[in-house]
Scaffold this motif. Structure first.
Motif, short mmCIF file in Angstrom:
data_model
loop_
_atom_site.label_atom_id
_atom_site.label_comp_id
_atom_site.label_asym_id
_atom_site.label_seq_id
_atom_site.Cartn_x
_atom_site.Cartn_y
_atom_site.Cartn_z
N ASN A 145 7.61 14.56 -4.07
CA ASN A 145 8.82 14.61 -4.88
C ASN A 145 10.09 14.55 -4.05
O ASN A 145 11.15 14.19 -4.56
N ASP A 146 10.01 14.93 -2.78
CA ASP A 146 11.17 14.90 -1.91
C ASP A 146 11.42 13.45 -1.47
O ASP A 146 10.70 12.90 -0.63
N ILE A 147 12.43 12.82 -2.05
CA ILE A 147 12.69 11.40 -1.79
C ILE A 147 12.94 11.13 -0.31
O ILE A 147 12.60 10.07 0.21
N GLN A 148 13.51 12.09 0.40
CA GLN A 148 13.82 11.87 1.81
C GLN A 148 12.57 11.77 2.68
O GLN A 148 12.66 11.40 3.85
N LYS A 149 11.40 12.07 2.11
CA LYS A 149 10.15 11.92 2.85
C LYS A 149 9.43 10.62 2.49
O LYS A 149 8.36 10.35 2.99
N TRP A 150 10.03 9.84 1.59
CA TRP A 150 9.48 8.54 1.25
C TRP A 150 9.75 7.57 2.42
O TRP A 150 10.54 7.87 3.31
N LYS A 151 9.10 6.42 2.37
CA LYS A 151 9.43 5.35 3.33
C LYS A 151 10.85 4.90 3.01
O LYS A 151 11.20 4.71 1.84
N TRP A 152 11.68 4.73 4.05
CA TRP A 152 13.07 4.40 3.79
C TRP A 152 13.62 3.46 4.86
O TRP A 152 13.07 3.32 5.94
N ILE A 153 14.72 2.85 4.50
CA ILE A 153 15.44 1.99 5.43
C ILE A 153 16.92 2.15 5.13
O ILE A 153 17.32 2.33 3.98
N SER A 154 17.74 2.14 6.18
CA SER A 154 19.18 2.25 6.00
C SER A 154 19.86 0.96 6.41
O SER A 154 19.31 0.17 7.19
N SER A 155 21.06 0.75 5.89
CA SER A 155 21.79 -0.47 6.20
C SER A 155 23.29 -0.23 6.03
O SER A 155 23.70 0.47 5.11
N PRO A 156 24.10 -0.81 6.91
CA PRO A 156 25.55 -0.71 6.71
C PRO A 156 26.03 -1.64 5.59
O PRO A 156 27.18 -1.56 5.17
N LYS A 157 25.13 -2.53 5.14
CA LYS A 157 25.45 -3.45 4.06
C LYS A 157 24.67 -3.07 2.80
O LYS A 157 23.73 -2.28 2.86
N ARG A 158 25.03 -3.67 1.70
CA ARG A 158 24.45 -3.28 0.41
C ARG A 158 23.10 -3.94 0.15
O ARG A 158 22.52 -3.76 -0.92
N LYS A 159 22.59 -4.70 1.12
CA LYS A 159 21.31 -5.37 0.97
C LYS A 159 20.41 -5.01 2.15
O LYS A 159 20.89 -4.84 3.26
N ALA A 160 19.10 -4.91 1.89
CA ALA A 160 18.15 -4.64 2.97
C ALA A 160 16.76 -5.05 2.51
O ALA A 160 16.47 -5.08 1.31
N THR A 161 15.91 -5.38 3.46
CA THR A 161 14.53 -5.75 3.17
C THR A 161 13.59 -4.78 3.87
O THR A 161 13.70 -4.56 5.08
N MET A 162 12.68 -4.20 3.11
CA MET A 162 11.68 -3.28 3.68
C MET A 162 10.39 -4.05 3.90
O MET A 162 9.95 -4.81 3.04
N VAL A 163 9.79 -3.87 5.07
CA VAL A 163 8.57 -4.59 5.42
C VAL A 163 7.43 -3.60 5.61
O VAL A 163 7.62 -2.38 5.63
N GLY A 164 6.23 -4.14 5.76
CA GLY A 164 5.07 -3.29 6.06
C GLY A 164 4.48 -2.59 4.86
O GLY A 164 3.72 -1.63 5.01
N LEU A 165 4.78 -3.07 3.65
CA LEU A 165 4.21 -2.48 2.44
C LEU A 165 2.85 -3.11 2.14
O LEU A 165 2.51 -4.17 2.67
N THR A 166 2.09 -2.47 1.29
CA THR A 166 0.73 -2.93 0.97
C THR A 166 0.74 -3.87 -0.23
O THR A 166 1.21 -3.50 -1.31
#
Length: 209
Positions: free
Chosen positions: A159-180
């Motif tokens: 339930n703690d979102i901060q323990k989910w897989k995450w990515i940060s970006s200085p821009k409003r777009k980002a791509t997360m890789v390595g998902l199943t």
């Protein structure tokens, strides 16, 4: 909680400086009595990525373009793991800069107080160009320090979102890789307020391709 009591972005570090800096962070955070750091979540991945970076750095000296590319990719992984650890240390320290000074990370300048952002709007998740990728977008926010994107497999066990897989970006777009591929993920985003707290947006479910 102030996530910017520490500098969290080390992507601009020189190649020859990143290794010794990371080694010092590991020495000063392993068994640090002021923090409870999950070794398998934060420290082991950081050490493994550092080892790979050191190997690739050596091969890149006088090596091929492919060797340099591998070195740059492994450097990025080290920086991502440093950021993940720094964010967790800041969360635990809750603004105690004396505690954070024992970690080996660089203390950041105290940010000026600014207006907190409203909840994110325009959050969208799309299938990425490659297998196992999700592409995130959210409306721009003038007062956010950073854009964060999160996801976790469904059914949601943490339930703690901060323990989910995450990515940060200085821009409003980002791509997360390595998902199943074929797995359904619950996704959300957050603006980061000037005091370091997260302002979360809506949740969206999508199946990774």
């Amino acid at each position: 909680m102030n996530f910017f009591d520490l500098v969290v972005d080390y992507k601009g570090s020189k190649d020859n400086d990143l290794g010794p800096f990371t080694e010092n962070v590991l020495v000063r955070t392993v068994k640090n009595p002021l923090f409870h750091i999950e070794e398998e979540v934060y420290l082991t991945p950081l050490q493994q990525s550092l080892n790979e970076f050191a190997t690739n750095l050596g091969k890149s000296i006088g090596g091929s373009k492919t060797d340099t590319l591998k070195k740059n990719q492994s450097k990025l992984v080290v920086c991502q793991n440093l950021e993940k650890l720094a964010v967790e240390l800041c969360r635990q320290a809750n603004g105690d800069r004396e505690k954070l000074a024992t970690t080996g990370f660089v203390l950041s300048k105290v940010p000026e107080k600014r207006k907190a952002p409203s909840a994110p709007t325009g959050f969208k998740v799309a299938i990425g160009e490659k297998s196992g990728e999700l592409a995130f977008t959210v409306d721009a926010c003038e007062v956010t320090l950073m854009y964060y994107f999160f996801c976790t497999p469904v059914p949601v066990e943490e339930n703690d979102i901060q323990k989910w897989k995450w990515i940060s970006s200085p821009k409003r777009k980002a791509t997360m890789v390595g998902l199943t591929r074929g797995t359904e993920y619950e996704c959300t985003c957050a603006y980061q307020a000037p005091d370091g707290t997260f302002v979360y947006g809506q949740k969206i479910r999508v199946i990774a391709n």
